[in-house]
Design an enzyme around this catalytic site. Structure first.
Site, PDB file in Angstrom:
ATOM      1  CB  CYS A   1     -18.301   0.819   9.340  1.00 59.87           C
ATOM      2  SG  CYS A   1     -17.198  -0.048  10.476  1.00 59.87           S
TER       3      CYS A   1
ATOM      4  CB  CYS B   1     -18.711  -4.203   5.593  1.00 59.48           C
ATOM      5  SG  CYS B   1     -17.673  -2.836   6.166  1.00 59.48           S
TER       6      CYS B   1
ATOM      7  CB  CYS C   1      -0.913  -0.008   1.222  1.00 61.23           C
ATOM      8  SG  CYS C   1      -2.020   1.425   1.249  1.00 61.23           S
TER       9      CYS C   1
ATOM     10  CB  CYS D   1      -0.988  -0.247   8.282  1.00 53.90           C
ATOM     11  SG  CYS D   1      -1.830  -1.452   7.226  1.00 53.90           S
TER      12      CYS D   1
ATOM     13  CB  CYS E   1      -1.212   3.761   8.064  1.00 57.09           C
ATOM     14  SG  CYS E   1      -2.297   4.472   6.800  1.00 57.09           S
TER      15      CYS E   1
ATOM     16  NE  ARG F   1     -17.635  -4.813  13.819  1.00 59.11           N
ATOM     17  CZ  ARG F   1     -17.759  -3.900  12.863  1.00 59.11           C
ATOM     18  NH1 ARG F   1     -16.749  -3.151  12.522  1.00 59.11           N
ATOM     19  NH2 ARG F   1     -18.894  -3.755  12.243  1.00 59.11           N
TER      20      ARG F   1
ATOM     21  CB  CYS G   1     -15.854  -6.516   6.576  1.00 62.12           C
ATOM     22  SG  CYS G   1     -14.991  -4.960   6.339  1.00 62.12           S
TER      23      CYS G   1
HETATM   24  N1  SAM Z   1      -6.662   0.795   3.046  1.00 60.23           N
HETATM   25  C1  SAM Z   1      -7.943   1.096   3.536  1.00 60.23           C
HETATM   26  C2  SAM Z   1      -7.932   2.198   4.566  1.00 60.23           C
HETATM   27  O1  SAM Z   1      -6.947   2.411   5.239  1.00 60.23           O
HETATM   28  O2  SAM Z   1      -8.959   2.877   4.665  1.00 60.23           O
HETATM   29  C3  SAM Z   1      -8.667  -0.101   4.118  1.00 60.23           C
HETATM   30  C4  SAM Z   1      -7.925  -1.148   4.928  1.00 60.23           C
HETATM   31  S1  SAM Z   1      -7.179  -0.590   6.440  1.00 60.23           S
HETATM   32  C5  SAM Z   1      -6.204  -1.958   6.894  1.00 60.23           C
HETATM   33  C6  SAM Z   1      -8.555  -0.542   7.587  1.00 60.23           C
HETATM   34  C7  SAM Z   1      -8.278  -0.106   8.995  1.00 60.23           C
HETATM   35  O3  SAM Z   1      -7.613  -1.129   9.712  1.00 60.23           O
HETATM   36  C8  SAM Z   1      -7.396   1.115   9.219  1.00 60.23           C
HETATM   37  O4  SAM Z   1      -8.068   2.312   9.039  1.00 60.23           O
HETATM   38  C9  SAM Z   1      -7.004   0.951  10.673  1.00 60.23           C
HETATM   39  O5  SAM Z   1      -7.905   1.638  11.512  1.00 60.23           O
HETATM   40  C10 SAM Z   1      -7.105  -0.562  10.901  1.00 60.23           C
HETATM   41  N2  SAM Z   1      -5.774  -1.156  11.172  1.00 60.23           N
HETATM   42  C11 SAM Z   1      -4.789  -1.371  10.283  1.00 60.23           C
HETATM   43  N3  SAM Z   1      -3.704  -1.909  10.875  1.00 60.23           N
HETATM   44  C12 SAM Z   1      -4.016  -2.026  12.187  1.00 60.23           C
HETATM   45  C13 SAM Z   1      -3.301  -2.513  13.332  1.00 60.23           C
HETATM   46  N4  SAM Z   1      -2.045  -2.944  13.241  1.00 60.23           N
HETATM   47  N5  SAM Z   1      -3.928  -2.517  14.523  1.00 60.23           N
HETATM   48  C14 SAM Z   1      -5.211  -2.066  14.620  1.00 60.23           C
HETATM   49  N6  SAM Z   1      -5.919  -1.586  13.582  1.00 60.23           N
HETATM   50  C15 SAM Z   1      -5.339  -1.565  12.388  1.00 60.23           C
HETATM   51  C1  DTB Z   2     -11.468  -1.936  11.430  1.00 57.55           C
HETATM   52  O1  DTB Z   2     -11.763  -0.925  12.092  1.00 57.55           O
HETATM   53  N1  DTB Z   2     -10.623  -2.876  11.827  1.00 57.55           N
HETATM   54  C2  DTB Z   2     -10.452  -3.886  10.804  1.00 57.55           C
HETATM   55  C3  DTB Z   2     -11.494  -3.455   9.725  1.00 57.55           C
HETATM   56  N2  DTB Z   2     -11.963  -2.206  10.226  1.00 57.55           N
HETATM   57  C4  DTB Z   2     -11.108  -3.415   8.333  1.00 57.55           C
HETATM   58  C5  DTB Z   2      -9.075  -4.068  10.365  1.00 57.55           C
HETATM   59  C6  DTB Z   2      -8.120  -4.448  11.483  1.00 57.55           C
HETATM   60  C7  DTB Z   2      -6.783  -4.745  10.901  1.00 57.55           C
HETATM   61  C8  DTB Z   2      -5.805  -5.266  11.916  1.00 57.55           C
HETATM   62  C9  DTB Z   2      -4.485  -5.539  11.318  1.00 57.55           C
HETATM   63  C10 DTB Z   2      -4.472  -6.595  10.262  1.00 57.55           C
HETATM   64  O2  DTB Z   2      -5.020  -7.700  10.458  1.00 57.55           O
HETATM   65  O3  DTB Z   2      -3.875  -6.352   9.200  1.00 57.55           O
HETATM   66 FE1  SF4 Z   3      -2.834   1.242   3.383  1.00 54.71          FE
HETATM   67 FE2  SF4 Z   3      -2.822   0.053   5.750  1.00 54.71          FE
HETATM   68 FE3  SF4 Z   3      -3.029   2.692   5.624  1.00 54.71          FE
HETATM   69 FE4  SF4 Z   3      -5.093   1.129   4.766  1.00 54.71          FE
HETATM   70  S1  SF4 Z   3      -4.318   1.327   6.848  1.00 54.71           S
HETATM   71  S2  SF4 Z   3      -4.241   2.940   3.745  1.00 54.71           S
HETATM   72  S3  SF4 Z   3      -3.952  -0.623   3.956  1.00 54.71           S
HETATM   73  S4  SF4 Z   3      -1.274   1.468   4.950  1.00 54.71           S
END
Ligand code: SAM
Ligand code: DTB
Ligand code: SF4
Length: 340
Positions: A193, A133, A58, A65, A62, A265, A102
């Site tokens: 959401c 979702c 990506c 992530c 973030c 949630r 989702c």
């Molecule tokens: N790329 C899209 C975005 O960021 O909107 C969708 C997927 S992203 C992985 C969805 C959400 O997962 C992020 O907004 C974040 O709140 C959550 N997330 C990602 N990595 C995480 C982590 N290590 N621990 C907790 N929540 C996480």
């Molecule tokens: C949200 O608030 N939490 C979910 C879902 N929306 C998409 C994602 C959590 C991701 C946790 C890290 C991972 O498994 O990559």
């Molecule tokens: Fe990309 Fe992860 Fe950020 Fe979503 S949360 S925009 S998957 S880096």
């Protein structure tokens, strides 16, 4: 603004939220639980399954992530999954007790072609009766309208944290970008959401700031995911101090009080929580969880452990934890306790 008809408030301030988050624990929990029972069946949790339909590489940065190309994790990138694979995963999740499916994609902002491909996948999953979702990154109004036409029920797009702490976590898109996508989703008639992450090294004022951003939206987001940071080696946040579990409970309770009709949630991070801590979060007003042993790229407790926990609490999963809407405005809790 306080809507007298619905008993909902949209004028929350950071001071209001801080007052809730700092209340004596039992006072906060007692109020949150009473508010919860006005609108929800306290014995039911909603169960949403997650599937990463496009993984890793990506372009966003973030800091939490595992899927950000900027973060040096061991994740293997995967292109967009084929429809039949997604439908098979959704059927398995449905059979295992999930009511919502989702689909998450590691995009900054999908192209129109990518939205079209996801629209086909949404149609295929909706066809056998699961709620759908998607979380695909930033959307234009036209893209949101296309997903609505495909039958998408919810779009997940998180604000993640307070506007003040946000630039320490993400630099490649702004808070306003996220608010604009939420407007596009709302405008298209898709349920919102939207929540955030705790345990990223933020202050209590940042948690208050996030809650206020969510609760000043009118209408409130229908679903509010509260994620506990899942620490992944190679991400900049891997080394942050562990958040006190009681502060997770406090965040859930404050969200419940500020957005009394929204489904809160208890999202990522449950694998690191004890059963007792999760039970406190349910008592504080969480009524939805991710169901299945995988989040997007990290682990989740799994159906067997969750079924055992819910059994011990006399709880079950169900399609909706909401009571009939007309029960939600009965004035059981004094305005004073709600901070009005
Ligand atoms: N790329 C899209 C975005 O960021 O909107 C969708 C997927 S992203 C992985 C969805 C959400 O997962 C992020 O907004 C974040 O709140 C959550 N997330 C990602 N990595 C995480 C982590 N290590 N621990 C907790 N929540 C996480
Ligand atoms: C949200 O608030 N939490 C979910 C879902 N929306 C998409 C994602 C959590 C991701 C946790 C890290 C991972 O498994 O990559
Ligand atoms: Fe990309 Fe992860 Fe950020 Fe979503 S949360 S925009 S998957 S880096």
């Amino acid at each position: 603004m306080h809507d007298q008809m619905t008993n909902l408030r949209y004028d929350w301030t950071v001071d209001d939220a801080l007052e809730l988050l700092r209340r004596p624990f039992h006072d906060l929990l007692s109020t949150a639980h009473q508010v919860h029972r006005r609108a929800f069946n306290a014995q039911v949790v909603e169960s949403a399954a997650l599937l990463s339909i496009k993984t890793g590489a990506c372009p966003e940065d973030c800091a939490y992530c595992p899927q950000a190309a900027a973060n040096n994790t061991q994740l293997q990138p995967e292109p967009l999954m084929a429809i039949d694979e997604i439908v098979a995963a959704a059927r398995r999740a449905h059979a295992a007790g999930a009511t919502r499916f989702c689909m998450g994609a590691a995009w900054r902002a999908p192209s129109d072609k990518q939205v079209e491909a996801v629209a086909e996948r949404i149609e295929a999953v909706s066809a056998f009766g699961m709620e759908t979702c998607a979380t695909l990154g930033m959307l234009t109004p036209a893209q949101a309208a296309r997903l609505a036409e495909a039958g998408l029920d919810f779009y997940n797009h998180n604000l993640d944290t307070s506007p003040e702490f946000y630039p320490s976590i993400i630099t490649t898109r702004t808070y306003q970008d996220r608010l604009d996508t939420l407007d596009a989703v709302r405008e298209a008639g898709i349920a919102v959401c939207c929540g955030g992450i705790v345990g990223m090294g933020e202050t209590v004022a940042d948690r208050a700031g996030l809650l206020v951003q969510l609760a000043r939206q009118n209408p409130h987001p229908e679903s509010v995911p509260i994620n506990l940071l899942v620490k992944v080696p190679g991400t900049p946040l891997d080394g942050v101090d562990r958040l006190d579990g009681l502060d997770i409970v406090r965040t859930v309770a404050a969200a419940r009080i500020m957005m009394p009709n929204s489904v809160v949630r208890l999202s990522a991070g449950r694998s690191e929580m004890s059963d007792e801590l999760q039970a406190l979060c349910f008592h504080a007003g969480a009524s939805s969880i991710f169901w299945g042993d995988r989040l997007l790229t990290t682990d989740n407790p799994g159906e067997d452990d969750d079924t055992a926990l819910l059994n011990r609490l006399g709880m079950t999963t169900g399609l909706s934890s909401r009571l009939a809407p007309n029960l939600s405005s009965s004035p059981v809790v004094a305005d004073r306790e709600l901070g009005r």
